[in-house]
Design an enzyme around this catalytic site. Structure first.
Site, short mmCIF file in Angstrom:
data_model
loop_
_atom_site.label_atom_id
_atom_site.label_comp_id
_atom_site.label_asym_id
_atom_site.label_seq_id
_atom_site.Cartn_x
_atom_site.Cartn_y
_atom_site.Cartn_z
N TYR A 149 -16.80 7.30 8.52
CA TYR A 149 -16.64 8.23 7.40
C TYR A 149 -16.81 7.50 6.07
CZ TYR A 149 -11.80 6.57 6.82
OH TYR A 149 -10.68 5.79 6.61
N LYS A 185 -12.90 7.05 -4.25
CA LYS A 185 -13.91 7.77 -3.45
C LYS A 185 -13.99 9.23 -3.85
CE LYS A 185 -12.48 9.71 -0.07
NZ LYS A 185 -12.37 9.16 1.27
N PHE A 187 -14.50 11.66 15.73
CA PHE A 187 -14.47 13.03 15.22
C PHE A 187 -15.26 13.94 16.16
CE2 PHE A 187 -13.54 10.52 11.49
CZ PHE A 187 -12.66 11.30 10.74
N HIS A 219 -11.12 38.02 0.63
CA HIS A 219 -12.57 38.26 0.51
C HIS A 219 -12.99 38.26 -0.96
CE1 HIS A 219 -16.42 39.69 1.94
NE2 HIS A 219 -16.43 40.61 1.00
N GLU A 230 -11.95 32.85 5.01
CA GLU A 230 -11.75 34.08 5.77
C GLU A 230 -12.52 34.08 7.09
OE1 GLU A 230 -13.32 37.81 4.31
OE2 GLU A 230 -14.81 36.76 3.09
N CYS A 280 -5.95 2.81 -0.47
CA CYS A 280 -6.20 4.18 -0.90
C CYS A 280 -6.36 4.29 -2.41
CB CYS A 280 -5.07 5.08 -0.43
SG CYS A 280 -5.21 6.78 -1.02
N GLU A 301 -19.49 8.79 3.40
CA GLU A 301 -18.97 9.17 2.09
C GLU A 301 -19.63 8.35 0.98
OE1 GLU A 301 -14.44 10.66 3.23
OE2 GLU A 301 -14.80 8.57 2.69
N GLY A 355 0.82 -1.20 0.00
CA GLY A 355 0.00 0.00 0.00
C GLY A 355 0.86 1.25 0.00
N SER A 356 0.24 2.38 0.23
CA SER A 356 0.93 3.66 0.15
C SER A 356 2.12 3.74 1.11
CB SER A 356 -0.04 4.80 0.44
OG SER A 356 -1.10 4.80 -0.49
N ASP A 364 -2.23 1.77 8.84
CA ASP A 364 -3.46 1.40 9.55
C ASP A 364 -3.29 0.23 10.49
OD1 ASP A 364 -4.45 3.33 7.88
OD2 ASP A 364 -5.82 2.02 6.77
N ASP A 396 3.30 -8.26 -1.79
CA ASP A 396 1.92 -7.77 -1.76
C ASP A 396 1.01 -8.79 -2.43
OD1 ASP A 396 0.06 -5.46 -1.22
OD2 ASP A 396 -0.26 -5.70 -3.37
N PHE A 397 -0.08 -9.13 -1.75
CA PHE A 397 -1.04 -10.08 -2.31
C PHE A 397 -2.43 -9.72 -1.81
CE2 PHE A 397 -3.45 -13.99 -2.69
CZ PHE A 397 -3.03 -14.49 -3.91
N SER A 437 -25.31 3.85 16.57
CA SER A 437 -25.26 4.84 17.66
C SER A 437 -24.92 6.22 17.10
CB SER A 437 -24.24 4.41 18.73
OG SER A 437 -22.97 4.17 18.15
N LEU A 485 -4.77 6.96 8.08
CA LEU A 485 -4.79 7.90 6.98
C LEU A 485 -3.60 7.64 6.05
CD1 LEU A 485 -5.56 11.14 9.01
CD2 LEU A 485 -7.16 9.91 7.54
#
Length: 504
Positions: A205, A72, A233, A475, A480, A64, A209, A26-27, A339, A47-48, A227, A347
């Site tokens: 999330y 996503k 968050f 602005h 702002e 990702c 998403e 992965g990343s 992870d 990797d598999f 729940s 992340l």
């Protein structure tokens, strides 16, 4: 004539096949492997991808790239385009009365992009002289792995050091029909047919998403929530995200959990029935739909690595690896990133940076550690939620409830004025009273991710509330609003959304 003395340096043979083996492509694993190779190490990546219950699989690059952030965000953008089309009518554009979306065309474009990235990763590893093995590696001892490829061929490899970066995979509930008839985020981005009426189970999330972009693409969506929304968050922001999604026409079933899924009719999509129970009242309901998508959490992919055999400590509840602040496991030459490690952020940019910093420490004489606190992130729901630092709840717990004040306000993007879009956006700064330092940044607004990235630097550098106040705003922009937050929660003053990003 005397013989010429041979002064060539003879290198000692390597004790192991590699200086570093990375388990997981992965990343984070890719970043660590390439940085280690740049520093002169001999590196291999194993990797598999095990197929999902319905047979979905993918190439090099991890969650990702293949079934996470990248597809996503593309589908999120595709959904937002429908909003932009609606807004365009208010801005004088003459568009068709009814727009239609072709699911298959979007999936094809997304998968083409992913395929190009898969190929690019393989090329970059080759250019760095990192050996890539499409094989499943398990530990034999602390310096040896046994690798099995897709044809069942086995071979052992040795390395002085290992980095475990295998990531996580979605959970399924232990109910009848779950794996037979439901899907997860591992499947949705390559689904070969339009999902139709969808029930998304979960409040993560990923759940919000997926439910958000499916609704935006024109599908009927119900989100079943046991729940709270977005556990971990800031809860005030989480509820504002949920309220906006309800305004968009997404139905939320709060307090319900699924108990059974059955297929009424096969097809593409099929016709399903999901049964659910209210955890408080015991009420039972049945919903007919075409797709059930589970987003109820993820489990680290450590179960089959034989970690217990070699003494690597794993949290039995989460299957995550327990590591030190330097990402070192209980076995001195085995490390973990991303992870799969206990108690850290899940992340992609975190895994990438942690992997690069770890490679620097292993092979580059560096001592720099990963900062897991001041990390920006964004939830790409129909109205995005960006944050950095502590939530209000976490800040009050860590620094003391009487040592925290919150500066906040509602605001109305100028772009919403002409299209008369309902609802309001929200900005929040969580501030320590004793030193006036900002320890939490939160925004619920369009393009929240782009806003959060820049402001995250301020938190990382220890900015105080007066620094935000002294900053000139651009602005009219949404960002702002953070230069003029003057309402505190402790004041009890009512929030009223102002226009032009909080300006005049």
């Amino acid at each position: 004539m005397p013989p010429v003395e041979n002064t060539a340096v003879v290198e000692e043979p390597r004790k192991y096949d590699y200086d570093l083996i990375v388990v997981g492509g992965g990343s984070g694993g890719l970043a660590a492997s390439k940085r280690a190779a740049d520093l002169g190490a001999k590196v291999a990546v194993f990797d598999f991808v095990k197929p999902t219950p319905i047979g979905t699989t993918w190439g090099l690059g991890g969650t990702c790239v293949n079934v996470g952030c990248v597809p996503k965000k593309l589908m999120h953008h595709g959904a937002l385009l429908k909003q932009h089309i609606n807004d365009a009518k208010s801005y004088g554009w003459k568009v068709g009365e009814k727009e239609t979306h072709v699911w298959g065309e979007l999936v094809e474009k997304v998968q083409n992009h992913i395929g190009s990235q898969n190929f690019g990763f393989r090329v970059s590893l080759r250019e760095k002289s990192v050996q890539y093995h499409n094989a499943y590696a398990t530990f034999v001892d602390q310096h040896t792995v046994n690798a099995v490829d897709k044809r069942g061929r086995e071979k052992t490899y040795t390395s002085e050091n290992f980095i475990i970066a295998v990531g996580m995979r979605p959970n399924y509930p232990d109910i009848p029909g779950a794996k037979e008839y439901a899907i997860t985020s591992d499947d949705i981005f390559s689904l070969g047919y339009a999902p139709g009426k969808t029930v998304v189970v979960g409040a993560s999330y990923i759940s919000l998403e997926c439910g958000g972009f499916l609704k935006g693409l024109g599908f009927d969506v119900t989100i079943m929530v046991r729940s709270i929304l977005l556990r971990g968050f800031d809860q005030e922001c989480a509820e504002r995200v949920g309220d906006y999604m309800k305004e968009e026409g997404i139905e939320f079933m709060r307090g319900f959990v699924p108990t059974k899924i059955t297929q009424i009719e096969p097809g593409t999509p099929p016709k399903l029935k999901i049964e659910a129970k209210n955890t408080k009242t015991g009420e039972m309901v049945e919903i007919e739909c075409n797709t059930v998508l589970f987003a109820i959490g993820r489990t680290a992919c450590t179960e089959s690595l034989n970690l217990e055999k070699i003494g690597v400590q794993v949290n039995p509840k989460t299957a995550k690896i327990v590591v030190s602040e330097a990402e070192q496991s209980s076995v001195e030459n085995i490390y973990a990133i991303g992870d799969v490690i206990e108690g850290k952020l899940e992340l992609t940019p975190v895994a990438i940076q942690a992997g690069q910093l770890l490679a620097n420490r292993l092979f580059g004489n560096s001592a720099t550690l990963m900062d897991y606190v001041n990390v920006p992130t964004t939830v790409f729901t129909p109205l995005e939620y960006g944050c950095c630092g502590y939530s209000e709840e976490e800040a009050r717990e860590k620094f003391g409830k009487d040592n925290i004040d919150v500066f906040h306000n509602l605001f109305q993007p100028l772009e919403w004025v002409v299209s008369e879009k309902p609802g309001a956006c929200y900005a929040k700064l969580v501030c320590k009273i004793d030193d006036n330092r900002i320890v939490g940044y939160h925004v619920v607004a369009p393009n929240a991710g782009e806003m959060t990235q820049g402001f995250a630097l301020a938190l990382r550098l220890g900015a105080k509330k007066e620094d935000f106040d002294a900053l000139n705003g651009i602005h009219p922009t949404n960002a702002e609003v953070f230069t003029m937050l003057d309402i505190t929660k402790s004041s009890g003053k009512e929030l009223v959304a102002s226009g032009c990003g909080g300006g005049a």
